[in-house]
Design a protein around this motif. Structure first.
Motif, mmCIF file in Angstrom:
data_model
loop_
_atom_site.group_PDB
_atom_site.id
_atom_site.type_symbol
_atom_site.label_atom_id
_atom_site.label_comp_id
_atom_site.label_asym_id
_atom_site.label_seq_id
_atom_site.Cartn_x
_atom_site.Cartn_y
_atom_site.Cartn_z
ATOM 1 N N PHE A 8 0.843 -1.321 0.115
ATOM 2 C CA PHE A 8 0.086 0.093 0.060
ATOM 3 C C PHE A 8 0.864 1.120 -0.019
ATOM 4 C CE2 PHE A 8 0.476 -1.695 4.169
ATOM 5 C CZ PHE A 8 0.570 -0.626 5.132
ATOM 6 N N GLN A 9 2.296 1.174 0.321
ATOM 7 C CA GLN A 9 3.005 2.145 0.080
ATOM 8 C C GLN A 9 4.571 1.814 -0.021
ATOM 9 O OE1 GLN A 9 2.401 4.463 3.717
ATOM 10 N NE2 GLN A 9 4.512 4.215 4.257
ATOM 11 N N PRO A 10 5.434 2.474 -0.481
ATOM 12 C CA PRO A 10 7.020 1.850 -0.395
ATOM 13 C C PRO A 10 7.295 1.401 0.844
ATOM 14 C CG PRO A 10 6.673 3.900 -1.632
ATOM 15 C CD PRO A 10 5.490 3.956 -0.940
ATOM 16 N N GLN A 11 8.114 0.133 0.872
ATOM 17 C CA GLN A 11 8.476 -0.443 2.136
ATOM 18 C C GLN A 11 7.157 -0.754 3.185
ATOM 19 O OE1 GLN A 11 11.393 2.092 3.538
ATOM 20 N NE2 GLN A 11 12.999 1.470 2.023
ATOM 21 N N ALA A 12 6.046 -1.116 2.513
ATOM 22 C CA ALA A 12 4.877 -1.411 3.610
ATOM 23 C C ALA A 12 4.001 -2.586 2.687
ATOM 24 C CB ALA A 12 3.948 -0.393 3.693
ATOM 25 N N ILE A 13 3.712 -3.407 3.603
ATOM 26 C CA ILE A 13 2.805 -4.611 3.201
ATOM 27 C C ILE A 13 1.871 -4.976 4.335
ATOM 28 C CG2 ILE A 13 4.515 -6.260 3.916
ATOM 29 C CD1 ILE A 13 3.976 -8.078 1.587
ATOM 30 N N LEU A 14 0.645 -5.387 3.621
ATOM 31 C CA LEU A 14 -0.243 -6.224 4.383
ATOM 32 C C LEU A 14 -0.676 -7.438 3.723
ATOM 33 C CD1 LEU A 14 -2.439 -6.262 6.612
ATOM 34 C CD2 LEU A 14 -3.871 -5.052 5.292
ATOM 35 N N SER A 15 -0.162 -8.298 4.371
ATOM 36 C CA SER A 15 -0.620 -9.922 3.699
ATOM 37 C C SER A 15 -1.404 -11.018 4.463
ATOM 38 C CB SER A 15 0.852 -10.421 3.299
ATOM 39 O OG SER A 15 1.540 -11.069 4.478
ATOM 40 N N ALA A 16 -2.066 -11.766 3.773
ATOM 41 C CA ALA A 16 -2.626 -12.788 4.398
ATOM 42 C C ALA A 16 -2.397 -14.052 3.664
ATOM 43 C CB ALA A 16 -4.421 -12.505 4.483
ATOM 44 N N VAL A 60 -2.210 -29.886 9.027
ATOM 45 C CA VAL A 60 -2.218 -28.641 9.475
ATOM 46 C C VAL A 60 -2.948 -27.632 8.600
ATOM 47 C CG1 VAL A 60 -0.853 -26.729 10.460
ATOM 48 C CG2 VAL A 60 0.071 -29.296 10.510
ATOM 49 N N LYS A 61 -3.585 -26.787 9.063
ATOM 50 C CA LYS A 61 -4.530 -26.005 8.462
ATOM 51 C C LYS A 61 -4.729 -24.678 9.162
ATOM 52 C CE LYS A 61 -8.676 -28.398 9.708
ATOM 53 N NZ LYS A 61 -9.744 -29.428 9.445
ATOM 54 N N GLY A 62 -4.387 -23.520 8.480
ATOM 55 C CA GLY A 62 -4.610 -22.377 9.384
ATOM 56 C C GLY A 62 -4.694 -21.110 8.234
ATOM 57 N N VAL A 63 -4.276 -20.141 8.983
ATOM 58 C CA VAL A 63 -4.049 -18.861 8.430
ATOM 59 C C VAL A 63 -3.011 -17.930 8.893
ATOM 60 C CG1 VAL A 63 -5.931 -17.824 10.035
ATOM 61 C CG2 VAL A 63 -5.528 -16.646 7.689
ATOM 62 N N ALA A 64 -2.389 -16.828 8.222
ATOM 63 C CA ALA A 64 -1.447 -16.220 8.751
ATOM 64 C C ALA A 64 -1.566 -14.742 8.015
ATOM 65 C CB ALA A 64 -0.054 -16.743 8.545
ATOM 66 N N VAL A 65 -1.650 -13.657 8.998
ATOM 67 C CA VAL A 65 -1.642 -12.294 8.551
ATOM 68 C C VAL A 65 -0.302 -11.531 9.034
ATOM 69 C CG1 VAL A 65 -4.042 -12.058 8.259
ATOM 70 C CG2 VAL A 65 -2.918 -11.630 10.703
ATOM 71 N N ALA A 66 0.111 -10.716 8.201
ATOM 72 C CA ALA A 66 1.548 -9.965 8.567
ATOM 73 C C ALA A 66 1.340 -8.587 7.992
ATOM 74 C CB ALA A 66 2.598 -10.590 7.746
ATOM 75 N N TYR A 67 1.895 -7.663 8.620
ATOM 76 C CA TYR A 67 1.805 -6.215 8.399
ATOM 77 C C TYR A 67 3.319 -5.644 8.824
ATOM 78 C CZ TYR A 67 1.235 -1.157 9.456
ATOM 79 O OH TYR A 67 1.235 0.012 9.753
ATOM 80 N N GLN A 68 3.594 -4.913 7.799
ATOM 81 C CA GLN A 68 4.987 -4.173 7.773
ATOM 82 C C GLN A 68 4.916 -2.800 7.277
ATOM 83 O OE1 GLN A 68 8.558 -5.906 6.527
ATOM 84 N NE2 GLN A 68 9.580 -4.086 6.351
ATOM 85 N N GLN A 69 5.463 -1.706 8.167
ATOM 86 C CA GLN A 69 5.206 -0.480 7.482
ATOM 87 C C GLN A 69 6.213 0.567 8.220
ATOM 88 O OE1 GLN A 69 1.543 1.505 7.981
ATOM 89 N NE2 GLN A 69 1.992 3.272 6.728
ATOM 90 N N TYR A 81 0.547 -12.517 12.811
ATOM 91 C CA TYR A 81 -0.118 -13.554 13.685
ATOM 92 C C TYR A 81 -0.485 -14.803 12.711
ATOM 93 C CZ TYR A 81 -4.498 -16.015 15.634
ATOM 94 O OH TYR A 81 -5.062 -16.993 16.169
ATOM 95 N N THR A 82 -0.455 -15.984 13.481
ATOM 96 C CA THR A 82 -0.631 -17.430 12.939
ATOM 97 C C THR A 82 -1.365 -18.314 13.756
ATOM 98 O OG1 THR A 82 1.684 -17.135 11.845
ATOM 99 C CG2 THR A 82 0.504 -19.332 11.876
ATOM 100 N N TYR A 83 -2.472 -18.849 13.038
ATOM 101 C CA TYR A 83 -3.317 -19.548 13.586
ATOM 102 C C TYR A 83 -3.154 -21.145 12.657
ATOM 103 C CZ TYR A 83 -7.538 -22.322 14.661
ATOM 104 O OH TYR A 83 -8.297 -23.619 15.153
ATOM 105 N N ALA A 84 -2.559 -21.945 13.478
ATOM 106 C CA ALA A 84 -2.202 -23.240 13.134
ATOM 107 C C ALA A 84 -2.904 -24.202 13.599
ATOM 108 C CB ALA A 84 -0.793 -23.461 12.782
ATOM 109 N N LYS A 99 -1.149 -23.601 18.285
ATOM 110 C CA LYS A 99 -2.467 -22.914 17.436
ATOM 111 C C LYS A 99 -2.104 -21.605 17.322
ATOM 112 C CE LYS A 99 -6.185 -26.229 18.100
ATOM 113 N NZ LYS A 99 -7.519 -26.399 18.184
ATOM 114 N N HIS A 100 -1.618 -20.749 17.959
ATOM 115 C CA HIS A 100 -1.623 -19.434 18.042
ATOM 116 C C HIS A 100 -0.235 -18.833 18.518
ATOM 117 C CE1 HIS A 100 -5.891 -19.108 18.229
ATOM 118 N NE2 HIS A 100 -5.896 -20.009 19.259
ATOM 119 N N GLN A 101 0.130 -17.935 17.177
ATOM 120 C CA GLN A 101 1.556 -17.272 17.538
ATOM 121 C C GLN A 101 1.388 -15.784 17.185
ATOM 122 O OE1 GLN A 101 5.251 -19.372 17.031
ATOM 123 N NE2 GLN A 101 3.956 -20.684 15.483
ATOM 124 N N VAL A 102 2.078 -14.780 17.842
ATOM 125 C CA VAL A 102 1.977 -13.486 17.765
ATOM 126 C C VAL A 102 3.301 -12.949 17.819
ATOM 127 C CG1 VAL A 102 1.214 -11.118 18.359
ATOM 128 C CG2 VAL A 102 -0.339 -13.268 18.523
#
Length: 175
Positions: A8-16, A60-69, A81-84, A99-102
């Motif tokens: 969404f801007q230089p050197q920034a990311i939101l991912s899932a 193993v099934k799950g979701v991971a979201v990450a943010y950097q700015q 955050y990861t849910y596994a 199951k949870h990691q932050v």
């Protein structure tokens, strides 16, 4: 795996990411009695022997979201955050799967100076089987920090502190 990333801007990311992993055979360590001939006693003796064994299939099934700015004046933030949800075919827990990691890591990088603080939290996890008991590690949190100064392009000096919350590693059997 399926993932989406938004820069969404230089050197920034939101991912899932969503994921599914089919494990054909995972390994556990198990301790159990085994009988062997003891030459010094001239008889068969029973010993507690720990050895790896094939524990079967798992998923193993799950979701991971990450943010950097990066923000103004050298400040920034990384977080994820990861849910596994993982278990063996028999319903047994997977070793070392929380199951949870932050993770949250604010930072400062401007000129020769840098600083970072990293907070990590992990839910309880299974570590294996010992003499018939399921072994677990309690949920834990950790805080680390680093401060650095780049003297020149080839030399930098840093000071790091680990486990600043004085967290304890707590393992237990069954419950």
């Amino acid at each position: 795996n399926a993932s989406a990333e938004w820069y969404f801007q230089p050197q920034a990311i939101l991912s899932a990411e969503v994921f599914y992993k089919d494990i054909s055979n995972y390994i556990l360590t198990q301790t159990q009695p085994e009988a062997y001939f003891n030459q010094s006693q001239n008889r068969v003796t029973t010993y507690q022997i720990s050895r790896p064994f094939n524990a079967g299939s798992a998923e193993v099934k799950g979701v991971a979201v990450a943010y950097q700015q990066n923000f103004a004046y050298g400040f920034g933030l990384l977080a994820n955050y990861t849910y596994a949800d993982g278990e063996g075919a028999s319903g047994a827990p997977l070793p070392y799967n929380s199951k949870h990691q932050v993770n949250v890591s604010p930072f400062y990088e401007n000129g020769p100076f840098s600083a970072r603080v990293t907070y990590t939290w992990r839910s309880k996890y299974f570590t294996g089987v010992d003499r018939g008991d399921d072994m677990f590690v309690r949920a834990s949190e950790n805080l680390d920090a680093t401060v650095g100064y780049a003297v020149n392009q080839n030399i930098s000096v840093s000071v790091a502190g680990q486990n600043l919350l004085d967290s304890e590693y707590y393992g237990y059997a069954n419950t």
